[in-house]
Design a protein around this motif. Sequence first.
Motif, PDB file in Angstrom:
ATOM      1  N   ARG A  64      -5.333  10.553 -15.403  1.00  0.00           N
ATOM      2  CA  ARG A  64      -5.213   9.163 -15.826  1.00  0.00           C
ATOM      3  C   ARG A  64      -4.211   8.412 -14.951  1.00  0.00           C
ATOM      4  N   GLY A  65      -3.090   9.061 -14.608  1.00  0.00           N
ATOM      5  CA  GLY A  65      -2.110   8.423 -13.726  1.00  0.00           C
ATOM      6  C   GLY A  65      -2.664   8.157 -12.338  1.00  0.00           C
ATOM      7  N   LEU A  66      -3.444   9.130 -11.824  1.00  0.00           N
ATOM      8  CA  LEU A  66      -4.048   8.935 -10.499  1.00  0.00           C
ATOM      9  C   LEU A  66      -5.063   7.802 -10.533  1.00  0.00           C
ATOM     10  N   LEU A  67      -5.859   7.727 -11.586  1.00  0.00           N
ATOM     11  CA  LEU A  67      -6.829   6.640 -11.707  1.00  0.00           C
ATOM     12  C   LEU A  67      -6.133   5.293 -11.800  1.00  0.00           C
ATOM     13  N   PHE A  68      -4.976   5.257 -12.477  1.00  0.00           N
ATOM     14  CA  PHE A  68      -4.231   4.004 -12.574  1.00  0.00           C
ATOM     15  C   PHE A  68      -3.800   3.529 -11.191  1.00  0.00           C
ATOM     16  N   GLN A  69      -3.319   4.445 -10.352  1.00  0.00           N
ATOM     17  CA  GLN A  69      -2.927   4.070  -8.994  1.00  0.00           C
ATOM     18  C   GLN A  69      -4.126   3.631  -8.168  1.00  0.00           C
ATOM     19  N   VAL A  70      -5.258   4.301  -8.340  1.00  0.00           N
ATOM     20  CA  VAL A  70      -6.479   3.926  -7.614  1.00  0.00           C
ATOM     21  C   VAL A  70      -6.946   2.544  -8.047  1.00  0.00           C
ATOM     22  N   GLU A  71      -6.880   2.257  -9.338  1.00  0.00           N
ATOM     23  CA  GLU A  71      -7.261   0.936  -9.820  1.00  0.00           C
ATOM     24  C   GLU A  71      -6.351  -0.149  -9.249  1.00  0.00           C
ATOM     25  N   GLY A  72      -5.055   0.157  -9.141  1.00  0.00           N
ATOM     26  CA  GLY A  72      -4.137  -0.802  -8.524  1.00  0.00           C
ATOM     27  C   GLY A  72      -4.491  -1.070  -7.074  1.00  0.00           C
ATOM     28  N   LEU A  73      -4.831  -0.006  -6.347  1.00  0.00           N
ATOM     29  CA  LEU A  73      -5.255  -0.183  -4.952  1.00  0.00           C
ATOM     30  C   LEU A  73      -6.539  -0.993  -4.878  1.00  0.00           C
ATOM     31  N   THR A  74      -7.451  -0.742  -5.801  1.00  0.00           N
ATOM     32  CA  THR A  74      -8.714  -1.492  -5.806  1.00  0.00           C
ATOM     33  C   THR A  74      -8.472  -2.969  -6.047  1.00  0.00           C
ATOM     34  N   ARG A  75      -7.608  -3.290  -7.015  1.00  0.00           N
ATOM     35  CA  ARG A  75      -7.292  -4.698  -7.276  1.00  0.00           C
ATOM     36  C   ARG A  75      -6.652  -5.350  -6.057  1.00  0.00           C
ATOM     37  N   LEU A 130       0.810  -1.215   0.000  1.00  0.00           N
ATOM     38  CA  LEU A 130       0.000   0.000   0.000  1.00  0.00           C
ATOM     39  C   LEU A 130       0.844   1.265   0.000  1.00  0.00           C
ATOM     40  N   ARG A 131       2.074   1.167   0.486  1.00  0.00           N
ATOM     41  CA  ARG A 131       2.892   2.368   0.664  1.00  0.00           C
ATOM     42  C   ARG A 131       3.171   3.063  -0.668  1.00  0.00           C
ATOM     43  N   THR A 132       3.573   2.293  -1.678  1.00  0.00           N
ATOM     44  CA  THR A 132       3.979   2.914  -2.948  1.00  0.00           C
ATOM     45  C   THR A 132       2.836   3.665  -3.633  1.00  0.00           C
ATOM     46  N   PRO A 133       1.691   3.032  -3.903  1.00  0.00           N
ATOM     47  CA  PRO A 133       0.618   3.804  -4.566  1.00  0.00           C
ATOM     48  C   PRO A 133       0.101   4.956  -3.729  1.00  0.00           C
ATOM     49  N   LEU A 134       0.026   4.784  -2.414  1.00  0.00           N
ATOM     50  CA  LEU A 134      -0.442   5.881  -1.570  1.00  0.00           C
ATOM     51  C   LEU A 134       0.546   7.041  -1.583  1.00  0.00           C
ATOM     52  N   THR A 135       1.848   6.720  -1.596  1.00  0.00           N
ATOM     53  CA  THR A 135       2.855   7.777  -1.672  1.00  0.00           C
ATOM     54  C   THR A 135       2.752   8.542  -2.984  1.00  0.00           C
ATOM     55  N   ILE A 136       2.546   7.787  -4.082  1.00  0.00           N
ATOM     56  CA  ILE A 136       2.400   8.440  -5.385  1.00  0.00           C
ATOM     57  C   ILE A 136       1.152   9.325  -5.404  1.00  0.00           C
ATOM     58  N   LEU A 137       0.041   8.794  -4.913  1.00  0.00           N
ATOM     59  CA  LEU A 137      -1.192   9.578  -4.887  1.00  0.00           C
ATOM     60  C   LEU A 137      -1.034  10.841  -4.055  1.00  0.00           C
ATOM     61  N   ARG A 138      -0.427  10.694  -2.901  1.00  0.00           N
ATOM     62  CA  ARG A 138      -0.263  11.856  -2.035  1.00  0.00           C
ATOM     63  C   ARG A 138       0.645  12.898  -2.683  1.00  0.00           C
ATOM     64  N   GLY A 139       1.753  12.418  -3.272  1.00  0.00           N
ATOM     65  CA  GLY A 139       2.682  13.352  -3.895  1.00  0.00           C
ATOM     66  C   GLY A 139       2.063  14.079  -5.071  1.00  0.00           C
ATOM     67  N   ARG A 140       1.345  13.331  -5.928  1.00  0.00           N
ATOM     68  CA  ARG A 140       0.730  13.971  -7.092  1.00  0.00           C
ATOM     69  C   ARG A 140      -0.353  14.963  -6.675  1.00  0.00           C
ATOM     70  N   LEU A 141      -1.203  14.571  -5.741  1.00  0.00           N
ATOM     71  CA  LEU A 141      -2.266  15.470  -5.293  1.00  0.00           C
ATOM     72  C   LEU A 141      -1.699  16.716  -4.615  1.00  0.00           C
ATOM     73  N   GLN A 142      -0.659  16.501  -3.782  1.00  0.00           N
ATOM     74  CA  GLN A 142      -0.035  17.655  -3.138  1.00  0.00           C
ATOM     75  C   GLN A 142       0.601  18.567  -4.185  1.00  0.00           C
ATOM     76  N   GLY A 143       1.233  17.956  -5.224  1.00  0.00           N
ATOM     77  CA  GLY A 143       1.833  18.759  -6.289  1.00  0.00           C
ATOM     78  C   GLY A 143       0.790  19.523  -7.079  1.00  0.00           C
ATOM     79  N   MET A 144      -0.361  18.907  -7.337  1.00  0.00           N
ATOM     80  CA  MET A 144      -1.429  19.604  -8.041  1.00  0.00           C
ATOM     81  C   MET A 144      -1.994  20.738  -7.199  1.00  0.00           C
ATOM     82  N   LYS A 145      -2.062  20.511  -5.887  1.00  0.00           N
ATOM     83  CA  LYS A 145      -2.546  21.577  -5.010  1.00  0.00           C
ATOM     84  C   LYS A 145      -1.589  22.755  -4.978  1.00  0.00           C
ATOM     85  N   ASP A 146      -0.272  22.477  -4.957  1.00  0.00           N
ATOM     86  CA  ASP A 146       0.738  23.542  -4.883  1.00  0.00           C
ATOM     87  C   ASP A 146       1.064  24.137  -6.240  1.00  0.00           C
TER      88      ASP A 146
END
Length: 369
Positions: free
Chosen positions: A181-192, A154-170
């Motif tokens: 699309r990249g964020l959805l790919f990570q979410v789909e991986g977490l779902t699987r 769980l650490r890797t996709p969550l880290t990517i999601l957090r970093g991308r979202l924080q980067g989009m916010k900043d």
Amino acid sequence: MNGSVEHRGRLVRQIVLSMGLVSCITMLIAFVGSIVIYGLLFLFSPPPYPPTGKELFIPDPRDYLIFAILLLFGLVVAVIMASRLARRILAPLNSLAESARSIAAGDLAARALPGDRSLGETALLVDDFNAMAVRLQRMTADMSAWNAAIAHELRTPLTILRGRLQGMKDGVFKSDEAQIRGLLFQVEGLTRLVDDLHIVTLQDIGRLEMRMEPTRIDVEIRRAVDSIVEELSEAGIMVELMLAPVVVHCDGTRIRQALLALLDNARRYAVPGTLVVRADGDADNVRLSVEDEGPGVTPGFEAQMFEPFARADASRSRKFGGSGLGLSVVRAIALAHGGTAGYRENSQGGSTFELVIPASAFQAAAIPN
């Protein structure tokens, strides 16, 4: 339940017989001792009058003293024998109680000592307790390993999601279609990952529900292959289907999910080439297999390949993704159908993964034109 009651009954009978034997030995000592002592007395100190057989025997103080000494000796022997028997019985039970207290305190490595195995039921009780303690220790270790593996996955996709979202916010990353699309790919991986964990866990506790109905296995296989054929092509893998028209009473969605896991496993690990997917059956079983052209499985890995989070080649797994749960999902679905999941090396040096499920309702189906 009946076995444990029977064992307790046998132990009680053995204790009663042993204590009865002690009592008999005590009386035998008193009886034989009386004969021996009185025989010696009459031999070395005969009575002053000749016996006629009509005299009334009246014990004198010396007789009472002899009886008391014999009874005391018999009691001493009985106490010694009873104490030894009690120690033989209590030693493993005390060890069992101490081990139970240690395990309750958190020392899962504690084990009881069976002691004298001549008391078979007591030794059997200790052996059963030790087997339970070993299984409890193994389950605790497996749970710790599971928690660590889940946290790692769980650490890797969550880290990517957090970093991308924080980067989009900043304002570091633009909120465009590629980022989403990249964020959805990570979410789909977490779902699987969550879905796979859900299936494996439910099967372990025996609560994986199946929607059993007559299902065209060949149709489900074609659907699964069509949904992943593009990813397989990108990995240089072509699929060859060798499907018999088979109808079997099963959960078609779960069977398709198991096949997708096998195809995804081949995408990550198999060399580019032809992937043969077979399905056939007889009156007893339906067999579904996926056969690649190599490179096969690392020697010694066969025994653990269907365990959760097991990986034979971590570098290829990291390259293509994957959680190490695919084959464990296949096994869980096979077991839920009352079947098996297996592996064997094929004639080309590659891997053949096989899913076998009972086919009591097997029949040939006509393929529509």
